[in-house]
Motif scaffolding. Structure first.
Motif, mmCIF file in Angstrom:
data_model
loop_
_atom_site.group_PDB
_atom_site.id
_atom_site.type_symbol
_atom_site.label_atom_id
_atom_site.label_comp_id
_atom_site.label_asym_id
_atom_site.label_seq_id
_atom_site.Cartn_x
_atom_site.Cartn_y
_atom_site.Cartn_z
ATOM 1 N N SER A 170 -7.378 -2.939 -13.049
ATOM 2 C CA SER A 170 -8.572 -3.765 -13.237
ATOM 3 C C SER A 170 -9.594 -3.591 -12.122
ATOM 4 C CB SER A 170 -8.174 -5.251 -13.306
ATOM 5 O OG SER A 170 -7.261 -5.478 -14.359
ATOM 6 N N HIS A 171 -9.155 -3.132 -10.965
ATOM 7 C CA HIS A 171 -10.048 -3.022 -9.811
ATOM 8 C C HIS A 171 -10.412 -1.571 -9.512
ATOM 9 C CE1 HIS A 171 -9.603 -7.269 -8.948
ATOM 10 N NE2 HIS A 171 -8.282 -7.147 -8.919
ATOM 11 N N GLU A 172 -11.499 -1.399 -8.762
ATOM 12 C CA GLU A 172 -11.950 -0.065 -8.368
ATOM 13 C C GLU A 172 -11.014 0.575 -7.349
ATOM 14 O OE1 GLU A 172 -14.143 3.424 -7.339
ATOM 15 O OE2 GLU A 172 -13.810 2.242 -9.156
ATOM 16 N N LEU A 173 -10.432 -0.237 -6.469
ATOM 17 C CA LEU A 173 -9.482 0.281 -5.496
ATOM 18 C C LEU A 173 -8.073 0.163 -6.069
ATOM 19 C CD1 LEU A 173 -10.834 -1.071 -2.084
ATOM 20 C CD2 LEU A 173 -11.320 1.098 -3.241
ATOM 21 N N VAL A 174 -7.359 1.288 -6.092
ATOM 22 C CA VAL A 174 -6.015 1.328 -6.666
ATOM 23 C C VAL A 174 -5.044 1.853 -5.621
ATOM 24 C CG1 VAL A 174 -4.544 2.245 -8.482
ATOM 25 C CG2 VAL A 174 -6.940 1.725 -8.975
ATOM 26 N N ALA A 175 -4.046 1.044 -5.308
ATOM 27 C CA ALA A 175 -3.004 1.451 -4.369
ATOM 28 C C ALA A 175 -1.753 1.820 -5.154
ATOM 29 C CB ALA A 175 -2.695 0.324 -3.383
ATOM 30 N N PHE A 176 -1.129 2.931 -4.776
ATOM 31 C CA PHE A 176 0.149 3.310 -5.372
ATOM 32 C C PHE A 176 1.260 3.047 -4.376
ATOM 33 C CE2 PHE A 176 -2.637 5.705 -8.180
ATOM 34 C CZ PHE A 176 -1.999 5.566 -9.404
ATOM 35 N N LEU A 177 2.344 2.475 -4.881
ATOM 36 C CA LEU A 177 3.519 2.204 -4.049
ATOM 37 C C LEU A 177 4.753 2.556 -4.854
ATOM 38 C CD1 LEU A 177 4.395 0.922 -1.277
ATOM 39 C CD2 LEU A 177 4.774 -1.195 -2.558
ATOM 40 N N ASP A 178 5.634 3.379 -4.292
ATOM 41 C CA ASP A 178 6.871 3.722 -4.993
ATOM 42 C C ASP A 178 7.778 2.505 -5.095
ATOM 43 O OD1 ASP A 178 5.986 6.263 -5.312
ATOM 44 O OD2 ASP A 178 7.543 7.223 -4.102
ATOM 45 N N ALA A 179 8.579 2.456 -6.144
ATOM 46 C CA ALA A 179 9.435 1.297 -6.385
ATOM 47 C C ALA A 179 10.521 1.137 -5.325
ATOM 48 C CB ALA A 179 10.073 1.407 -7.767
ATOM 49 N N ASP A 180 10.866 2.223 -4.622
ATOM 50 C CA ASP A 180 11.872 2.106 -3.568
ATOM 51 C C ASP A 180 11.233 1.929 -2.194
ATOM 52 O OD1 ASP A 180 10.852 4.655 -3.595
ATOM 53 O OD2 ASP A 180 12.777 5.682 -3.439
ATOM 54 N N CYS A 181 9.983 1.449 -2.190
ATOM 55 C CA CYS A 181 9.283 1.133 -0.942
ATOM 56 C C CYS A 181 9.192 -0.379 -0.743
ATOM 57 C CB CYS A 181 7.871 1.717 -0.952
ATOM 58 S SG CYS A 181 7.786 3.493 -0.704
ATOM 59 N N ILE A 182 9.081 -0.779 0.504
ATOM 60 C CA ILE A 182 8.862 -2.176 0.870
ATOM 61 C C ILE A 182 7.584 -2.229 1.695
ATOM 62 C CG2 ILE A 182 9.769 -4.164 2.143
ATOM 63 C CD1 ILE A 182 12.581 -3.054 1.612
ATOM 64 N N ALA A 183 6.586 -2.928 1.171
ATOM 65 C CA ALA A 183 5.300 -3.002 1.861
ATOM 66 C C ALA A 183 5.392 -3.930 3.068
ATOM 67 C CB ALA A 183 4.223 -3.499 0.903
ATOM 68 N N THR A 184 4.725 -3.567 4.153
ATOM 69 C CA THR A 184 4.595 -4.455 5.299
ATOM 70 C C THR A 184 3.420 -5.399 5.027
ATOM 71 O OG1 THR A 184 3.297 -2.699 6.360
ATOM 72 C CG2 THR A 184 5.606 -2.903 6.999
ATOM 73 N N PRO A 185 3.421 -6.595 5.611
ATOM 74 C CA PRO A 185 2.401 -7.594 5.267
ATOM 75 C C PRO A 185 0.963 -7.123 5.438
ATOM 76 C CG PRO A 185 4.197 -8.629 6.477
ATOM 77 C CD PRO A 185 4.465 -7.150 6.513
ATOM 78 N N ASP A 186 0.691 -6.270 6.442
ATOM 79 C CA ASP A 186 -0.689 -5.858 6.694
ATOM 80 C C ASP A 186 -1.024 -4.502 6.091
ATOM 81 O OD1 ASP A 186 0.869 -4.281 8.294
ATOM 82 O OD2 ASP A 186 -0.258 -4.641 10.150
ATOM 83 N N TRP A 187 -0.181 -3.995 5.201
ATOM 84 C CA TRP A 187 -0.358 -2.654 4.628
ATOM 85 C C TRP A 187 -1.767 -2.444 4.056
ATOM 86 C CZ3 TRP A 187 0.656 -1.557 -1.044
ATOM 87 C CH2 TRP A 187 0.442 -0.199 -1.339
ATOM 88 N N LEU A 188 -2.181 -3.300 3.134
ATOM 89 C CA LEU A 188 -3.483 -3.120 2.491
ATOM 90 C C LEU A 188 -4.634 -3.528 3.405
ATOM 91 C CD1 LEU A 188 -2.846 -4.278 -1.191
ATOM 92 C CD2 LEU A 188 -2.966 -1.953 -0.281
ATOM 93 N N ASN A 189 -4.444 -4.605 4.149
ATOM 94 C CA ASN A 189 -5.490 -5.060 5.059
ATOM 95 C C ASN A 189 -5.970 -3.957 5.987
ATOM 96 O OD1 ASN A 189 -6.426 -7.659 4.701
ATOM 97 N ND2 ASN A 189 -4.644 -8.600 5.652
ATOM 98 N N ARG A 190 -5.047 -3.124 6.424
ATOM 99 C CA ARG A 190 -5.385 -2.114 7.432
ATOM 100 C C ARG A 190 -5.825 -0.786 6.814
ATOM 101 N NH1 ARG A 190 -0.977 -2.107 12.099
ATOM 102 N NH2 ARG A 190 -2.667 -0.947 13.115
ATOM 103 N N LEU A 191 -5.668 -0.640 5.500
ATOM 104 C CA LEU A 191 -6.180 0.550 4.827
ATOM 105 C C LEU A 191 -7.616 0.350 4.324
ATOM 106 C CD1 LEU A 191 -3.173 1.851 2.664
ATOM 107 C CD2 LEU A 191 -3.905 2.613 4.933
ATOM 108 N N VAL A 192 -7.963 -0.894 4.020
ATOM 109 C CA VAL A 192 -9.279 -1.194 3.444
ATOM 110 C C VAL A 192 -10.447 -0.724 4.316
ATOM 111 C CG1 VAL A 192 -10.854 -3.105 2.885
ATOM 112 C CG2 VAL A 192 -8.567 -3.048 1.899
#
Length: 351
Positions: A80-102
């Motif tokens: 639905s959004h212009e920015l699309v993040a891909f994450l593998d199902a066997d990954c665990i995101a850190t809390p600031d993952w997206l904040n620091r990529l933006v």
């Protein structure tokens, strides 16, 4: 800073053991909930869809195809959004993952931003050693061991934990669906660069990527990577057979051992130690760079970062170097298999 909306796409196949951990980590992101969409594109035959359905705010799309490029495109187009993040199902995101990529994805001409995929701190010994080979996305070593730094940005990023501009990705054709065994992220990045876009890498950002913890998991994974490498190389059959880690040399050694009357294991053990020493020196000094440029770079960084990673020189020499040798032989076998298969297929020409 104004935070844009982001769609996080997870592609999965039989990930019932990992899906809850992945989704729980996304729900714990330090990112406004109203600006976050989580979308799972699943082709499983296990209970993964049931687990996804238990999360009310997660969208589930079912696919009959297991090929990563196909399901990635399905997620990309459905986001639905212009920015699309891909994450593998066997990954665990850190809390600031997206904040620091933006901040980097919003820079002019930047089409995508990648980061590291470190093994979790509680990874078992064998899993950590597999990650010390630099896979996936740099593994325990770091993604900077994989990439080439350009005048601005890098030459590619791994799709297991990265952020893309949807419209620009679709403009260059999305993920190449003919690359069923992998390298679709490398291919997409090549087209980004050809179109004049920039690809960034954020070295201080990471997710945790669960490791392969058994040889039963590692060997098919290495073979699949070999088949994906086949479609990105133009090596001849002779080049494949004669490369330093060809299965041909192992076959010759085994034949020599079988035909030797005494069959003394001591010379074979000494030969194995000599091979490890030669490979270690070759990787560290870069003399194998022509055959394995990324391998030489990874090995140097592994030695430099061994204390941070949690391995010592003995583990590197007696365990990780043999694993590297095994990994390269499996990849070589996959290259050989793919080459012979293409030769034997009517209507197809050899690459």
């Amino acid at each position: 800073m104004h935070l844009p909306g982001i769609s996080v796409v997870i592609v999965s196949y039989n990930e019932e053991k990992n899906m809850a951990d992945c989704l729980n980590s996304l729900q714990a992101l330090d990112y406004p909930e109203e600006k976050l969409e989580i979308l799972v594109v699943d082709s499983s035959s296990d209970k993964t869809p049931d687990i996804v359905r238990s999360y009310q705010k997660v969208r589930l799309l079912l696919s009959n195809c297991r090929d990563f490029p196909v399901v990635r495109n399905m997620g990309l187009r459905s986001a639905s959004h212009e920015l699309v993040a891909f994450l593998d199902a066997d990954c665990i995101a850190t809390p600031d993952w997206l904040n620091r990529l933006v901040p980097k994805i919003t820079l002019p001409d930047v089409a995508a931003v990648g980061c590291n995929a470190y093994p979790p701190p509680d990874s078992p010994f064998l899993g950590k050693c597999f990650a010390c080979l630099g896979k996936p996305a740099g593994g325990a070593i770091g993604f900077d061991s994989e990439v080439e730094f350009l005048t601005r940005g890098v030459n590619w990023i791994g799709s297991c934990c990265s952020l893309y501009r949807k419209s620009w990705a679709l403009k260059v054709g999305g993920f190449d669906e003919s690359l069923q065994y992998g390298k679709e992220d490398v291919n997409l990045c090549e087209r980004f660069l050809q179109a004049g876009y920039v690809i960034e890498y954020e070295p201080d950002v990471f997710v945790y990527h669960k490791t392969r913890n058994t040889f039963r998991q590692f060997i098919p994974w290495a073979f699949r990577r070999g088949k994906s490498q086949f479609h990105a190389t133009k090596s001849t059959l002779i080049q494949i057979l004669l490369e330093p880690f060809s299965v041909l040399w192992l076959f010759i050694v085994l034949i020599a051992f079988v035909v030797t009357p005494s069959r003394n294991l001591v010379p074979l053990a000494l030969l194995a130690l000599l091979l490890m020493l030669v490979v270690s020196i070759g990787l560290f000094r870069g003399s194998l760079h022509r055959h394995f440029p990324s391998g030489c770079k990874k090995f140097k960084l592994l030695v430099e970062r061994r204390r941070r990673i949690g391995v010592n020189a003995g583990i590197i020499f007696f365990f990780i170097i043999p694993l590297f040798y095994l990994d390269r032989m499996i990849i070589n076998l996959a290259l050989l298999y793919s080459k012979v298969k293409i030769h034997g297929s009517p209507g197809k020409s050899a690459i």
